[in-house]
Design an enzyme around this catalytic site. Structure first.
Site, mmCIF file in Angstrom:
data_model
loop_
_atom_site.group_PDB
_atom_site.id
_atom_site.type_symbol
_atom_site.label_atom_id
_atom_site.label_comp_id
_atom_site.label_asym_id
_atom_site.label_seq_id
_atom_site.Cartn_x
_atom_site.Cartn_y
_atom_site.Cartn_z
ATOM 1 N N GLY A 46 0.841 -1.193 0.000
ATOM 2 C CA GLY A 46 0.000 0.000 0.000
ATOM 3 C C GLY A 46 0.875 1.240 0.000
ATOM 4 N N GLN A 51 2.963 9.950 1.905
ATOM 5 C CA GLN A 51 4.320 9.386 1.957
ATOM 6 C C GLN A 51 5.217 9.909 0.845
ATOM 7 O OE1 GLN A 51 2.505 5.265 2.431
ATOM 8 N NE2 GLN A 51 4.446 4.979 3.489
ATOM 9 N N CYS A 91 6.153 -0.414 7.410
ATOM 10 C CA CYS A 91 5.789 0.805 6.686
ATOM 11 C C CYS A 91 6.991 1.252 5.866
ATOM 12 C CB CYS A 91 5.389 1.903 7.675
ATOM 13 S SG CYS A 91 4.896 3.441 6.866
ATOM 14 N N LEU A 92 6.739 1.602 4.620
ATOM 15 C CA LEU A 92 7.829 2.058 3.749
ATOM 16 C C LEU A 92 8.462 3.334 4.292
ATOM 17 C CD1 LEU A 92 6.104 1.352 0.324
ATOM 18 C CD2 LEU A 92 7.990 0.055 1.362
ATOM 19 N N HIS A 133 -4.194 1.269 7.758
ATOM 20 C CA HIS A 133 -2.839 1.830 7.850
ATOM 21 C C HIS A 133 -2.697 3.028 6.896
ATOM 22 C CE1 HIS A 133 1.750 1.087 7.907
ATOM 23 N NE2 HIS A 133 1.590 1.886 6.868
ATOM 24 N N GLU A 134 -3.208 2.882 5.674
ATOM 25 C CA GLU A 134 -3.096 3.978 4.683
ATOM 26 C C GLU A 134 -3.971 5.163 5.073
ATOM 27 O OE1 GLU A 134 -0.669 3.509 2.991
ATOM 28 O OE2 GLU A 134 -0.579 1.325 2.968
ATOM 29 N N HIS A 137 -2.232 7.339 7.433
ATOM 30 C CA HIS A 137 -1.237 8.233 6.828
ATOM 31 C C HIS A 137 -1.882 9.562 6.426
ATOM 32 C CE1 HIS A 137 2.524 6.037 6.578
ATOM 33 N NE2 HIS A 137 1.972 4.989 5.995
HETATM 34 O O1 GNR Z 1 4.150 -2.646 2.463
HETATM 35 C C1 GNR Z 1 3.526 -2.521 3.525
HETATM 36 N N1 GNR Z 1 3.231 -3.631 4.249
HETATM 37 C C2 GNR Z 1 2.360 -3.622 5.332
HETATM 38 C C3 GNR Z 1 2.329 -4.749 6.148
HETATM 39 C C4 GNR Z 1 1.466 -4.816 7.224
HETATM 40 C C5 GNR Z 1 0.619 -3.761 7.470
HETATM 41 C C6 GNR Z 1 0.643 -2.631 6.682
HETATM 42 C C7 GNR Z 1 1.500 -2.565 5.603
HETATM 43 S S1 GNR Z 1 1.505 -1.149 4.585
HETATM 44 C C8 GNR Z 1 3.150 -1.175 3.991
HETATM 45 C C9 GNR Z 1 3.341 -0.105 2.928
HETATM 46 C C10 GNR Z 1 3.149 1.254 3.559
HETATM 47 O O2 GNR Z 1 3.952 1.793 4.266
HETATM 48 N N2 GNR Z 1 2.011 1.844 3.336
HETATM 49 O O3 GNR Z 1 1.739 3.024 3.915
HETATM 50 NI NI NI Z 2 2.899 3.088 5.733
#
Ligand code: GNR
Ligand code: NI
Length: 179
Positions: A46, A51, A91-92, A133-134, A137
């Site tokens: 995601g 980001q 998270c990236l 999660h997104e 952000h």
């Molecule tokens: O790549 C991602 N893997 C992930 C794994 C578990 C829960 C959430 C994520 S999102 C993350 C990519 C990211 O940072 N998205 O904002």
């Molecule tokens: Ni993230």
């Protein structure tokens, strides 16, 4: 194909609250394409516009093994949530850190597609976690905010140290080239 640079914690720009999308024109199309390219290249499941330092309410995701089921949510709104799910998240923007976070098991979301058409959909399992999660952000919230202050501070110090070491190496090799 255009890749954008992903901001990393503790960059304060990750704390920006995103604004609603009102213009569904070509610029939005380019942003969505770049988000998908950047997510697939990372690779991640995601990515939120926040980001890549674009503070508009746009998220993309793809949890399929073949990486051929892109999901685009514009102006996503949480309609309902049920149950509890807890998985190890990454998270990236917080590289190489993985921690368990408690989320809803299933969420119902209303959003718009890239053409502006409104739709509603339920998300569960890993896609449900990813969408939550997104959406965080877009509010300037990161998964490390769910951890203890101590744990979050340790993560911040580790990432800041790694960043300093990285930039020292970059300076050194730039200097070496000059001679
Ligand atoms: O790549 C991602 N893997 C992930 C794994 C578990 C829960 C959430 C994520 S999102 C993350 C990519 C990211 O940072 N998205 O904002
Ligand atoms: Ni993230």
């Amino acid at each position: 194909m255009a890749l954008r640079t992903i901001l990393e914690y503790p960059d304060p720009r990750l704390r920006t609250k995103a604004q609603p999308v009102t213009d569904f024109g070509a610029e939005l199309g380019r942003l969505v394409d770049d988000l998908l390219d950047t997510m697939y290249a990372a690779p991640g499941i995601g990515l939120a516009a926040t980001q890549v330092d674009v503070h508009q309410r746009v998220i993309v995701a793809d949890v399929s093994a073949e990486r051929d089921q892109p999901l685009v949510l514009i102006n996503p709104q949480l309609l309902s949530r049920e149950g509890v799910n807890s998985v190890e998240e990454g998270c990236l923007s917080v590289p190489d850190i993985f921690e368990e976070v408690e989320r809803a098991l299933r969420v119902r979301v209303r959003a718009q597609d890239r053409a502006g058409k409104v739709f509603e959909r339920d998300f569960d399992e890993i896609l449900g976690v990813c969408v939550q999660h997104e959406m965080d952000h877009l509010e300037g919230k990161l998964f490390v905010d769910y951890l203890s202050d101590l744990r979050r501070e340790r993560i911040r110090k580790k990432l800041e140290k790694e960043r300093k070491e990285r930039s020292a190496r970059t300076r050194q090799s730039a200097g070496a080239r000059a001679y």
